[in-house]
Write an enzyme that holds these catalytic residues in place. Structure first.
Site, PDB file in Angstrom:
ATOM      1  N   GLY A  13      -4.553   7.860  19.404  1.00 21.52           N
ATOM      2  CA  GLY A  13      -5.058   7.741  17.835  1.00 21.52           C
ATOM      3  C   GLY A  13      -5.768   6.554  17.817  1.00 21.52           C
ATOM      4  N   ASP A 144       0.999   3.130  13.349  1.00 21.49           N
ATOM      5  CA  ASP A 144       2.397   3.860  13.833  1.00 21.49           C
ATOM      6  C   ASP A 144       3.388   2.305  13.145  1.00 21.49           C
ATOM      7  OD1 ASP A 144       1.110   6.493  13.145  1.00 21.49           O
ATOM      8  OD2 ASP A 144       2.186   6.528  15.589  1.00 21.49           O
ATOM      9  N   MET A 190      -0.003   8.665   7.205  1.00 19.55           N
ATOM     10  CA  MET A 190       0.095   9.110   8.874  1.00 19.55           C
ATOM     11  C   MET A 190       1.625   8.026   8.415  1.00 19.55           C
ATOM     12  SD  MET A 190      -2.998   9.644  11.079  1.00 19.55           S
ATOM     13  CE  MET A 190      -3.617  11.447  10.812  1.00 19.55           C
ATOM     14  N   ARG A 192       3.546  10.086  11.826  1.00 20.46           N
ATOM     15  CA  ARG A 192       4.371  10.058  12.254  1.00 20.46           C
ATOM     16  C   ARG A 192       5.917  10.506  11.946  1.00 20.46           C
ATOM     17  NH1 ARG A 192       1.638  10.277  18.044  1.00 20.46           N
ATOM     18  NH2 ARG A 192       0.598  12.753  17.363  1.00 20.46           N
ATOM     19  N   GLU A 247       3.202  11.964   6.193  1.00 26.59           N
ATOM     20  CA  GLU A 247       4.163  13.311   7.084  1.00 26.59           C
ATOM     21  C   GLU A 247       4.857  13.531   7.714  1.00 26.59           C
ATOM     22  OE1 GLU A 247       0.246  12.716  10.005  1.00 26.59           O
ATOM     23  OE2 GLU A 247       1.742  11.749  11.178  1.00 26.59           O
ATOM     24  N   TYR A 297      -7.404  10.547   8.593  1.00 31.35           N
ATOM     25  CA  TYR A 297      -8.504   9.163   9.444  1.00 31.35           C
ATOM     26  C   TYR A 297      -9.022   8.462   8.291  1.00 31.35           C
ATOM     27  CZ  TYR A 297      -7.893  11.945  13.574  1.00 31.35           C
ATOM     28  OH  TYR A 297      -7.843  12.591  14.980  1.00 31.35           O
ATOM     29  N   GLN A 299      -7.818   6.873   6.547  1.00 32.28           N
ATOM     30  CA  GLN A 299      -6.708   5.838   6.837  1.00 32.28           C
ATOM     31  C   GLN A 299      -6.792   4.780   7.688  1.00 32.28           C
ATOM     32  OE1 GLN A 299      -2.171   7.148   6.770  1.00 32.28           O
ATOM     33  NE2 GLN A 299      -3.451   8.679   7.138  1.00 32.28           N
TER      34      GLN A 299
HETATM   35  O1  F6P Z   1      -0.303   8.052  16.605  1.00 33.46           O
HETATM   36  C1  F6P Z   1      -0.870   7.575  15.599  1.00 33.46           C
HETATM   37  C2  F6P Z   1      -1.519   8.561  15.042  1.00 33.46           C
HETATM   38  O2  F6P Z   1      -2.020   8.450  13.533  1.00 33.46           O
HETATM   39  C3  F6P Z   1      -0.310   9.783  14.064  1.00 33.46           C
HETATM   40  O3  F6P Z   1       0.319   8.411  12.556  1.00 33.46           O
HETATM   41  C4  F6P Z   1      -0.709  11.134  13.635  1.00 33.46           C
HETATM   42  O4  F6P Z   1      -0.162  11.862  13.170  1.00 33.46           O
HETATM   43  C5  F6P Z   1      -2.028  10.836  14.874  1.00 33.46           C
HETATM   44  O5  F6P Z   1      -2.294  10.178  15.484  1.00 33.46           O
HETATM   45  C6  F6P Z   1      -2.881  12.256  14.362  1.00 33.46           C
HETATM   46  O6  F6P Z   1      -3.162  12.110  16.238  1.00 33.46           O
HETATM   47  P1  F6P Z   1      -5.067  13.088  16.312  1.00 33.46           P
HETATM   48  O7  F6P Z   1      -5.911  12.372  15.983  1.00 33.46           O
HETATM   49  O8  F6P Z   1      -4.429  13.002  17.441  1.00 33.46           O
HETATM   50  O9  F6P Z   1      -4.022  14.316  15.525  1.00 33.46           O
END
Ligand code: F6P
Length: 420
Positions: A13, A144, A190, A192, A247, A297, A299
């Site tokens: 990401g 993260d 976000m 994770r 999330e 996205y 943020q």
């Molecule tokens: O690892 C960064 C992150 O932004 C997480 O916070 C989020 O859950 C994930 O990427 C989202 O990933 P993708 O853009 O691949 O759906």
């Protein structure tokens, strides 16, 4: 002295400041023309390396490379692509080495989070085995903030600032409406499995009673009864309740409150959508009118409100990666070392990739209040400096930021095609 070619790739990401790191890599490499030849960038990360789609950054203008420092997204493209273990997928590793050989790559820089550290580590091992040793370095990045060893991860500070500013602003809105309309506002963020971004929302509180009144962390099992009681109390005391929810919050059954049911290449669940779940609960049990927002996205790309500390650190990590490479290092990653809290001081250090790979740093207990729904003074001391300072992008006369799009000219291919 033979000059080394460098290959840089963005991974996972993206962040509001990953391009500042790319800028640090390229500008520093250009300042060492005696030791460094070409700097290539993988198109869409490691996928582009496997496909031999290497962007020749030498074709980009100096001013455009400088503008990377204030441009969000991943200028060369990123990817979620997991290289399997060497035993299971030797072919892909061999291909990487073939590409390195074909373009005379002496240094490979992989700009990513925990999963990418693992990949960089594996690549550093295989080069030696296959008889083409390449200096392999990780470069830290993740919104993260869950990378071990480094005090913080580039990308986090800017997202933290966006979340703190956003919840502060939205709370002023709901406060004005609360007497006759909306009483609860929920912002989903976000992060994770780690609650660092949610915790940053707490920085918006300047005095006791200030919003956000509730923060929900992945590190704390969701307790519906305690949550509803706290929301109700906030509405009765302040007239409204402002909430930040991560999330990654899980219920007592250990399941995510929001699991979209989709898995990425690393097996991570795609998260998102916990805010409406929480909102439904507030409506059903307490009957309050609500609004919710998923910062998603927004943020991760909000460069307009970036933290200067974060931009500086992101650039410094790119610069340090080249400096470590020039010092002959491999299998390491530059990291941020905190020297003091007040005044906040930091410096670039280094850590072995083997210790960075596949480890998630979560919020420690001492950063979360006893009721599990707020941040402590210790958390403020840690988080505060990371959002400090502004680094606005330049704006054009139409009122929009002047973000750069690179030419992304590919180097000529020398190898047969490779299916990814
Ligand atoms: O690892 C960064 C992150 O932004 C997480 O916070 C989020 O859950 C994930 O990427 C989202 O990933 P993708 O853009 O691949 O759906």
């Amino acid at each position: 002295m033979t000059r080394k070619n460098v290959l840089y790739a963005q991974s996972g990401g993206v962040t509001p400041v990953i391009n500042a790191t790319a800028c640090g890599v390229i500008e520093t490499a250009r300042a060492h023309r005696d030791a460094i030849g070409k700097v290539y960038a993988g198109k869409d990360g490691i996928i582009g390396v496997l496909r031999e789609e290497l962007i020749d950054t030498g074709k980009e203008r100096k001013a455009d490379i400088a503008a990377l420092r204030h441009t969000p997204g991943g200028a060369f493209g990123s990817c979620r692509y997991k290289l399997k273990g060497i035993e299971d997928n030797l072919r892909e590793y061999e291909r990487l080495i073939e590409v390195f050989k074909a373009h005379d790559i002496g240094v490979f820089l992989y700009n990513g989070g925990g999963d990418s550290s693992d990949t960089a580590y594996k690549v550093s091992q295989i080069g030696k085995k296959l008889g083409f040793p390449v200096q392999c370095l990780g470069v830290p990045k993740t919104i993260d903030n869950d990378l071990p060893i480094t005090d913080c991860s580039p990308g986090f500070g800017s997202v933290a600032k966006y979340v703190a500013v956003s919840i502060m602003e939205a709370s002023l809105d709901v406060e004005s409406m609360a007497s006759s309309s909306t009483k609860v506002f929920i912002l989903e963020v976000m992060g994770r499995h780690a609650g660092w971004i949610a915790a940053a929302g707490g920085l918006a509180q300047r005095e006791a009673g200030d919003p956000p009144h509730v923060i929900l962390f992945p590190e704390v099992t969701f307790d519906e009864k305690a949550f509803l009681a706290k929301v109700d109390k906030a509405v009765k005391t302040h007239g409204y309740c402002s909430i930040v929810v991560s999330e990654g919050v899980k219920g007592p059954d250990g399941k995510f409150l929001s699991d979209a049911g989709v898995r990425d290449a690393f097996g991570h669940a795609q998260l998102g959508g916990v805010a409406p779940v929480i909102a439904g609960l507030v409506k059903d049990r307490l009957g309050y009118k609500y609004h919710w927002a998923v910062s998603d996205y927004l943020q991760r790309s909000a460069r307009h409100v970036a933290s200067k500390t974060d931009v500086d650190q992101a650039y410094a990590m790119g610069k340090a990666a080249i400096e470590l490479a020039l010092a002959g290092k491999s299998g390491v990653m530059p990291v941020i070392e905190r020297l003091s809290d007040k005044p906040y001081r930091w410096k670039a250090g280094e850590a072995p990739l083997s210790r960075m790979a596949n480890r998630e740093k979560k919020m420690p207990k001492k950063f979360i209040t006893k009721d599990g729904m707020g941040i402590t003074a210790a958390a403020r001391t840690y988080l505060g400096p990371l959002i400090r300072g502004e680094d606005y992008p330049p704006y054009d006369r139409e009122g929009l930021p002047k973000y750069v799009r690179l030419k992304r000219v590919l180097a000529g291919k020398k190898l047969p095609d490779f299916e990814v």
